[in-house]
Design a protein around this motif. Structure first.
Motif, PDB file in Angstrom:
ATOM      1  N   PRO A 263       0.817  -1.211   0.000  1.00 32.43           N
ATOM      2  CA  PRO A 263       0.000   0.000   0.000  1.00 32.43           C
ATOM      3  C   PRO A 263       0.854   1.266   0.000  1.00 32.43           C
ATOM      4  O   PRO A 263       2.032   1.232   0.359  1.00 32.43           O
ATOM      5  N   VAL A 264       0.230   2.370  -0.373  1.00 33.97           N
ATOM      6  CA  VAL A 264       0.904   3.668  -0.338  1.00 33.97           C
ATOM      7  C   VAL A 264       1.045   4.078   1.125  1.00 33.97           C
ATOM      8  O   VAL A 264       0.060   4.146   1.856  1.00 33.97           O
ATOM      9  N   LEU A 265       2.273   4.326   1.542  1.00 29.38           N
ATOM     10  CA  LEU A 265       2.536   4.605   2.954  1.00 29.38           C
ATOM     11  C   LEU A 265       2.643   6.101   3.218  1.00 29.38           C
ATOM     12  O   LEU A 265       3.129   6.855   2.371  1.00 29.38           O
ATOM     13  N   VAL A 266       2.214   6.504   4.372  1.00 29.65           N
ATOM     14  CA  VAL A 266       2.372   7.874   4.840  1.00 29.65           C
ATOM     15  C   VAL A 266       3.502   7.884   5.854  1.00 29.65           C
ATOM     16  O   VAL A 266       3.547   7.042   6.762  1.00 29.65           O
ATOM     17  N   LYS A 267       4.434   8.794   5.707  1.00 31.02           N
ATOM     18  CA  LYS A 267       5.592   8.840   6.600  1.00 31.02           C
ATOM     19  C   LYS A 267       5.145   9.041   8.046  1.00 31.02           C
ATOM     20  O   LYS A 267       4.351   9.908   8.352  1.00 31.02           O
ATOM     21  N   LYS A 268       5.673   8.199   8.919  1.00 35.60           N
ATOM     22  CA  LYS A 268       5.354   8.320  10.332  1.00 35.60           C
ATOM     23  C   LYS A 268       6.101   9.509  10.927  1.00 35.60           C
ATOM     24  O   LYS A 268       7.234   9.800  10.538  1.00 35.60           O
ATOM     25  N   PRO A 269       5.476  10.194  11.873  1.00 36.15           N
ATOM     26  CA  PRO A 269       6.178  11.305  12.529  1.00 36.15           C
ATOM     27  C   PRO A 269       7.372  10.799  13.321  1.00 36.15           C
ATOM     28  O   PRO A 269       7.386   9.654  13.796  1.00 36.15           O
ATOM     29  N   ASP A 270       8.391  11.628  13.446  1.00 32.47           N
ATOM     30  CA  ASP A 270       9.571  11.252  14.207  1.00 32.47           C
ATOM     31  C   ASP A 270       9.212  11.032  15.672  1.00 32.47           C
ATOM     32  O   ASP A 270       8.299  11.658  16.213  1.00 32.47           O
ATOM     33  N   LYS A 271       9.954  10.143  16.313  1.00 32.42           N
ATOM     34  CA  LYS A 271       9.762   9.896  17.726  1.00 32.42           C
ATOM     35  C   LYS A 271      10.148  11.131  18.543  1.00 32.42           C
ATOM     36  O   LYS A 271      11.074  11.854  18.202  1.00 32.42           O
ATOM     37  N   ILE A 272       9.410  11.361  19.609  1.00 36.34           N
ATOM     38  CA  ILE A 272       9.722  12.438  20.542  1.00 36.34           C
ATOM     39  C   ILE A 272      10.649  11.870  21.609  1.00 36.34           C
ATOM     40  O   ILE A 272      10.304  10.905  22.306  1.00 36.34           O
ATOM     41  N   ASN A 273      11.852  12.438  21.720  1.00 33.84           N
ATOM     42  CA  ASN A 273      12.827  11.937  22.682  1.00 33.84           C
ATOM     43  C   ASN A 273      12.572  12.532  24.062  1.00 33.84           C
ATOM     44  O   ASN A 273      12.411  13.740  24.220  1.00 33.84           O
ATOM     45  N   ILE A 274      12.524  11.681  25.064  1.00 32.60           N
ATOM     46  CA  ILE A 274      12.350  12.096  26.450  1.00 32.60           C
ATOM     47  C   ILE A 274      13.504  11.522  27.267  1.00 32.60           C
ATOM     48  O   ILE A 274      13.792  10.319  27.191  1.00 32.60           O
ATOM     49  N   ILE A 275      14.157  12.368  28.046  1.00 30.44           N
ATOM     50  CA  ILE A 275      15.253  11.936  28.899  1.00 30.44           C
ATOM     51  C   ILE A 275      14.762  11.957  30.341  1.00 30.44           C
ATOM     52  O   ILE A 275      14.248  12.978  30.821  1.00 30.44           O
ATOM     53  N   MET A 276      14.913  10.842  31.035  1.00 25.37           N
ATOM     54  CA  MET A 276      14.432  10.724  32.404  1.00 25.37           C
ATOM     55  C   MET A 276      15.528  10.148  33.293  1.00 25.37           C
ATOM     56  O   MET A 276      16.510   9.563  32.802  1.00 25.37           O
ATOM     57  N   ALA A 277      15.329  10.304  34.597  1.00 24.54           N
ATOM     58  CA  ALA A 277      16.254   9.732  35.574  1.00 24.54           C
ATOM     59  C   ALA A 277      15.452   9.248  36.769  1.00 24.54           C
ATOM     60  O   ALA A 277      14.407   9.822  37.109  1.00 24.54           O
ATOM     61  N   CYS A 278      15.907   8.176  37.391  1.00 21.18           N
ATOM     62  CA  CYS A 278      15.225   7.663  38.576  1.00 21.18           C
ATOM     63  C   CYS A 278      16.252   7.172  39.589  1.00 21.18           C
ATOM     64  O   CYS A 278      17.413   6.924  39.250  1.00 21.18           O
ATOM     65  N   GLY A 279      15.794   7.041  40.821  1.00 21.94           N
ATOM     66  CA  GLY A 279      16.662   6.566  41.884  1.00 21.94           C
ATOM     67  C   GLY A 279      16.181   5.250  42.456  1.00 21.94           C
ATOM     68  O   GLY A 279      14.999   5.090  42.778  1.00 21.94           O
ATOM     69  N   ILE A 280      17.082   4.288  42.549  1.00 23.93           N
ATOM     70  CA  ILE A 280      16.792   3.005  43.193  1.00 23.93           C
ATOM     71  C   ILE A 280      17.306   3.131  44.626  1.00 23.93           C
ATOM     72  O   ILE A 280      18.499   2.980  44.888  1.00 23.93           O
ATOM     73  N   ILE A 281      16.399   3.472  45.535  1.00 22.78           N
ATOM     74  CA  ILE A 281      16.788   3.766  46.910  1.00 22.78           C
ATOM     75  C   ILE A 281      16.921   2.456  47.683  1.00 22.78           C
ATOM     76  O   ILE A 281      15.971   1.676  47.783  1.00 22.78           O
ATOM     77  N   GLU A 282      18.096   2.216  48.211  1.00 23.21           N
ATOM     78  CA  GLU A 282      18.369   0.986  48.958  1.00 23.21           C
ATOM     79  C   GLU A 282      18.573   1.322  50.432  1.00 23.21           C
ATOM     80  O   GLU A 282      19.304   2.254  50.773  1.00 23.21           O
ATOM     81  N   GLN A 283      17.908   0.583  51.303  1.00 25.32           N
ATOM     82  CA  GLN A 283      18.033   0.818  52.734  1.00 25.32           C
ATOM     83  C   GLN A 283      17.888  -0.514  53.466  1.00 25.32           C
ATOM     84  O   GLN A 283      16.842  -1.163  53.400  1.00 25.32           O
ATOM     85  N   ASP A 284      18.966  -0.954  54.108  1.00 25.51           N
ATOM     86  CA  ASP A 284      18.957  -2.201  54.885  1.00 25.51           C
ATOM     87  C   ASP A 284      18.491  -3.389  54.045  1.00 25.51           C
ATOM     88  O   ASP A 284      17.683  -4.223  54.492  1.00 25.51           O
ATOM     89  N   GLY A 285      18.977  -3.464  52.801  1.00 28.29           N
ATOM     90  CA  GLY A 285      18.671  -4.605  51.943  1.00 28.29           C
ATOM     91  C   GLY A 285      17.309  -4.565  51.285  1.00 28.29           C
ATOM     92  O   GLY A 285      16.899  -5.542  50.641  1.00 28.29           O
ATOM     93  N   ARG A 286      16.608  -3.443  51.434  1.00 26.97           N
ATOM     94  CA  ARG A 286      15.304  -3.313  50.785  1.00 26.97           C
ATOM     95  C   ARG A 286      15.301  -2.105  49.857  1.00 26.97           C
ATOM     96  O   ARG A 286      16.103  -1.188  50.011  1.00 26.97           O
ATOM     97  N   PHE A 287      14.374  -2.151  48.893  1.00 27.86           N
ATOM     98  CA  PHE A 287      14.298  -1.105  47.877  1.00 27.86           C
ATOM     99  C   PHE A 287      12.934  -0.421  47.953  1.00 27.86           C
ATOM    100  O   PHE A 287      11.906  -1.067  48.175  1.00 27.86           O
TER     101      PHE A 287
END
Length: 362
Positions: free
Chosen positions: A220-244
């Motif tokens: 089929p005739v294709l329509v160009k897909k829009p470019d992906k929107i880039n998102i930059i994120m950060a998270c923290g894995i908080i560890e305390q006494d062997g638990r998260f």
């Protein structure tokens, strides 16, 4: 195109011989067809089969699904994405038990009144589960018919889509709608593929105008897909006494109801480490120290490409382990093994998989 009769005569015997042994094709139970159709939205068939078999083992029927908790359903769905689909499955199951004796209705209006069931899914249930003469038009069928008729306009255009639906209805044999609709989809999945279609093995090649015209690769005739929107994120894995520390996203949020490590998007000029510490403070009022880079994962959803930086960290000394929640509905402190019991978004699940090796080697 050649006659409708010759098209059917080529396609149906091919399907009988070459159809894949998909588990929901054993006896076409309406419940199983419904689950397979919802799982199959934007998911490769190989993955659908794996998830489907596990799902049916855990939730063998509508009543079992209605009785399950949201977290059980999310966990079973984990990795398929678009968690609103899983939530709608549970809502629909509850309605079916309440209003339809635990069975899917076999009428279009009743199906469309259920959460998460739109026109295509309703048509698929009616056609495949109940063998009713209802045309089906998915991406595979669009591609097959655009080639068969050598259609030179995009299939998603309203005029083209109307033409394709009319063609589906004309081709559909009233006495074999289930097999015919599946045969069209199977032809698109196995033979009339997006790239490098196997025209030499096509059972309806003689009916195909694009094959005759040499335009198969332009249909089929294709329509160009829009470019992906880039998102930059950060998270923290908080560890305390062997638990998260993990927290559950609010229902109204993206991935509502899933669990996560606290974090969010970077602000202009921030480093990922700074963003992780800030987001933790904003979401929990925790003050964290000793941020150590862990790993970075990339995942995709809808139109977005998300890069997620993660950091191991600890609570500042003599700080309470009780957060003040500003972005979550509840929290837990869990050990590493217990992390597997909770449903996480794709990016966070990747972090958990990587944690096993990291912790083991530490």
């Amino acid at each position: 195109m050649h006659t409708i009769t010759s098209f059917r005569a080529g396609l149906l015997p091919w399907f009988t011989e070459h159809q894949r042994p998909l588990p929901w094709r054993k006896d076409y139970q309406p419940y199983q067809i419904w689950i397979a159709e919802i799982m199959g939205q934007q998911t490769q068939m190989e993955r659908v089969v794996v998830y489907f078999q596990s799902w049916i083992q855990q939730f063998p029927d509508i009543r079992a699904l209605a009785a399950a908790s949201e977290q059980e359903i999310f966990k079973a769905w984990e990795g398929l994405g678009y968690y609103s689909r899983a939530r709608n499955l549970r809502k629909t199951a509850e309605l079916l038990v309440r209003d339809h004796h635990g069975e899917l209705p076999n009428e279009e209006a009743a199906l469309l009144a259920l959460p998460g069931i739109g026109p295509y899914t309703a048509a698929a249930i009616l056609s495949i589960a109940f063998n009713q003469p209802v045309p089906l038009l998915d991406a595979n069928v669009e591609r097959v018919l655009c080639r068969v008729e050598d259609i030179d306009s995009p299939p998603k255009q309203s005029v083209t889509r109307k033409q394709l639906l009319q063609l589906c209805a004309e081709l559909l044999p009233p006495n074999e709608p289930r097999n015919f609709n599946q045969a069209l989809m199977e032809l698109g999945a196995l033979i009339c593929t997006p790239k490098n279609p196997t025209c030499a093995a096509c059972p309806v090649r003689e009916c195909c105008r694009a094959f005759a015209a040499g335009t198969v690769n332009q249909r089929p005739v294709l329509v160009k897909k829009p470019d992906k929107i880039n998102i930059i994120m950060a998270c923290g894995i908080i560890e305390q006494d062997g638990r998260f520390y993990i927290q559950q996203r609010r229902e109204e949020d993206v991935w509502g109801g899933l669990w996560e490590f606290p974090g969010g998007r970077l602000k202009e000029g921030e480093t990922p480490e700074q963003a992780a510490a800030r987001e933790i403070a904003e979401e929990t009022e925790f003050r964290v120290i000793h941020l150590r880079p862990f790993t970075t994962v990339v995942h995709h959803y809808t139109k977005h490409r998300v890069t997620l930086h993660s950091f191991f960290c600890n609570l500042q000394n003599e700080q309470s382990t009780e957060p003040v929640l500003h972005a979550a509905s509840q929290f837990r402190w869990v050990n590493q093994k217990e992390l597997d019991s909770f449903a996480f978004p794709s990016g966070h699940r990747q972090l958990i998989k990587n944690m096993a090796t990291y912790i083991f080697d530490a």
